[in-house]
Scaffold this active site. Structure first.
Site, PDB file in Angstrom:
ATOM      1  CG  ASN A   4       2.147  -6.280   1.211  1.00 11.23           C
ATOM      2  OD1 ASN A   4       1.375  -5.327   1.115  1.00 11.23           O
ATOM      3  ND2 ASN A   4       2.892  -6.481   2.274  1.00 11.23           N
ATOM      4  CE  LYS A   6      -0.064  -2.607   5.572  1.00  6.71           C
ATOM      5  NZ  LYS A   6       0.456  -3.238   4.349  1.00  6.71           N
ATOM      6  NE  ARG A  36      -2.305  -5.385   7.468  1.00  9.14           N
ATOM      7  CZ  ARG A  36      -2.964  -4.379   8.012  1.00  9.14           C
ATOM      8  NH1 ARG A  36      -3.078  -4.282   9.313  1.00  9.14           N
ATOM      9  NH2 ARG A  36      -3.527  -3.469   7.246  1.00  9.14           N
ATOM     10  CE  LYS A  79      -6.527  -5.180   4.731  1.00 12.55           C
ATOM     11  NZ  LYS A  79      -6.332  -4.057   3.845  1.00 12.55           N
ATOM     12  CD  GLU A 111      -5.961  -4.814  -3.532  1.00 11.87           C
ATOM     13  OE1 GLU A 111      -5.661  -5.889  -2.963  1.00 11.87           O
ATOM     14  OE2 GLU A 111      -5.161  -3.859  -3.616  1.00 11.87           O
ATOM     15  CD  GLU A 161       2.865  -5.625   5.839  1.00  8.67           C
ATOM     16  OE1 GLU A 161       3.896  -5.557   5.180  1.00  8.67           O
ATOM     17  OE2 GLU A 161       1.850  -4.966   5.592  1.00  8.67           O
ATOM     18  CG  HIS A 210      -0.028  -4.864  -3.167  1.00 10.44           C
ATOM     19  ND1 HIS A 210      -0.869  -5.929  -3.434  1.00 10.44           N
ATOM     20  CD2 HIS A 210      -0.833  -3.839  -2.782  1.00 10.44           C
ATOM     21  CE1 HIS A 210      -2.119  -5.556  -3.208  1.00 10.44           C
ATOM     22  NE2 HIS A 210      -2.133  -4.302  -2.823  1.00 10.44           N
ATOM     23  CG  HIS A 259       3.267  -0.671  -4.036  1.00 15.09           C
ATOM     24  ND1 HIS A 259       3.464  -0.962  -2.712  1.00 15.09           N
ATOM     25  CD2 HIS A 259       1.926  -0.519  -4.184  1.00 15.09           C
ATOM     26  CE1 HIS A 259       2.293  -0.985  -2.082  1.00 15.09           C
ATOM     27  NE2 HIS A 259       1.344  -0.728  -2.956  1.00 15.09           N
ATOM     28  NE  ARG A 316       2.491  13.787  21.143  1.00 15.40           N
ATOM     29  CZ  ARG A 316       2.541  14.910  21.827  1.00 15.40           C
ATOM     30  NH1 ARG A 316       1.511  15.282  22.549  1.00 15.40           N
ATOM     31  NH2 ARG A 316       3.624  15.662  21.800  1.00 15.40           N
ATOM     32  CG  HIS A 361      -3.563   0.278  -5.617  1.00 10.13           C
ATOM     33  ND1 HIS A 361      -2.222   0.069  -5.373  1.00 10.13           N
ATOM     34  CD2 HIS A 361      -4.237  -0.579  -4.809  1.00 10.13           C
ATOM     35  CE1 HIS A 361      -2.103  -0.882  -4.436  1.00 10.13           C
ATOM     36  NE2 HIS A 361      -3.298  -1.278  -4.088  1.00 10.13           N
TER      37      HIS A 361
END
Length: 363
Positions: free
Chosen positions: A248, A144, A244, A230, A186, A240, A251, A255, A122, A268
């Site tokens: 993206n 993330k 935040r 960042k 990026e 997010e 993206h 994606h 956990r 990517h």
């Protein structure tokens, strides 16, 4: 030039340490974090061959007991199956709640190690040692973590912040040129969404497409300014909920391009570059920013040796359909991050499908 950037979060703040030669001080850097003795180092064969033994030696010198797990290289291995291998090594070596997983590699290794750490017992400690430009400026920061589902990128994941991000710029010297360029996507993103001065610095540079041609001062500035951008955004919005989402930029379509090409053809960063070009054109169509600004952005993307066109044969309708499976869909509406000026963007779900279709056809 060593520098430390703080990511300030309510539950767990941590440092991004940018330190040339820092890999050999990894153990020393972790020793001050009150961690248990057991460390599971996760890497891929290429990175481990270059840097694995140095990282292990540094950890052992600082008194850590180290085991390693080597996973295959590539976005197409960012799966639950690979995750199982990390868990298997954790079981065999009886990793405890006080133990730490260390990610030595690019964004794929970082995301998988972070997710394994988030879910093992956990949640256990986790340290990021990024070895690609993309991971240094983006993937390793912000907590993330996750793996891909065949239907979409990063659909399975968790927020789990690292205890430390250690960036050693010297490891970039072994990074293949194509991977370096992917990371520059990026960096350009931060210039467009947050830091107009960074954008201007990139514009003023003669070379952006190979590290060997770039001045070390520019590399330092790229790392510090990108990490700071960042950290600023994540510190204001960890999960997010609002701000935040601007990270993206590029993206949404990026994606879709990655998943439709099976995570094997397009890196990517290359997909993000294509997505930024598309977002820029959409913003022009919607009257949000100027043709001149989108041309400045696209010129920078080209200067970094990145693609500005869709992959040959990509199905436009399948791309539009893939957008519906994106994590950023809210109440059935696709959310786009669109620029309004260099350094400023806004999030909107008011982009007509016909506009997306028209822009993609033009690419």
């Amino acid at each position: 030039m060593a520098s430390t950037i703080k990511v300030n979060l309510p539950q767990q703040s941590y440092d991004i340490a940018i330190a040339p030669g820092g890999l050999d001080r990894l153990g020393e850097s972790m020793a001050g974090l009150k961690l248990g003795k057991k460390v599971l180092l996760v890497s891929n064969p290429t990175v481990f061959q270059h840097y694995g033994q140095r990282a292990i030696a540094s950890l052992q010198t600082a008194g850590f007991e180290v085991v390693s797990c080597i996973l295959p290289d590539g976005e197409n291995y960012k799966t639950l199956e690979s995750l199982q291998k990390i868990y298997d090594v954790a079981v065999e070596n009886r990793l405890e709640r006080s133990s730490t997983m260390v990610a030595l590699g690019g964004g794929v290794i970082g995301d998988m190690t972070g997710f394994a750490a988030a879910t093992w017992l956990r949640g256990i400690n986790f340290v990021q040692v990024p070895t690609t430009l993309l991971a240094m400026v983006d993937a390793a920061i912000g907590g993330k973590t996750g793996v891909n589902h065949p239907q979409g990128k990063n659909l399975i994941g968790a927020f789990h912040q690292p205890g430390l991000v250690l960036i050693d710029p010297e490891v970039l010297q072994t990074l293949p040129v194509r991977e370096f360029r992917a990371g520059m996507a990026e960096v350009i993103k931060y210039g467009v969404i947050w830091d107009a001065q960074l954008f201007a610095e990139l514009e003023a540079s003669q070379h952006l497409d190979a590290m060997g041609d770039m001045k070390s001062e520019l590399i330092d500035s790229i790392l510090v300014r990108s990490c700071q951008a960042k950290a600023d955004v994540v510190s204001k919005d960890e999960k997010e909920a609002g701000l935040r989402a601007i990270l993206n930029y590029g993206h949404t379509i990026g994606h879709a391009v990655e998943s439709l090409t099976g995570y094997t053809q397009v890196l990517h960063g290359e997909a993000v570059a294509i997505g930024m070009v598309a977002a820029g054109h959409i913003a022009v169509e919607l009257g949000m920013w100027t043709q001149q600004e989108t041309e400045r952005q696209n010129a920078l993307i080209e200067k970094a040796g990145l693609p500005t066109k869709l992959p040959v044969g990509l199905d436009i309708e399948a791309t539009i359909e893939a957008l519906q499976i994106d994590k950023k869909v809210k109440a059935g509406k696709v959310r786009f991050v669109l620029p309004t000026q260099i350094g400023v963007v806004k999030v909107t779900d008011q982009v007509p499908s016909d506009t997306i279709r028209q822009v993609l056809r033009g690419m």
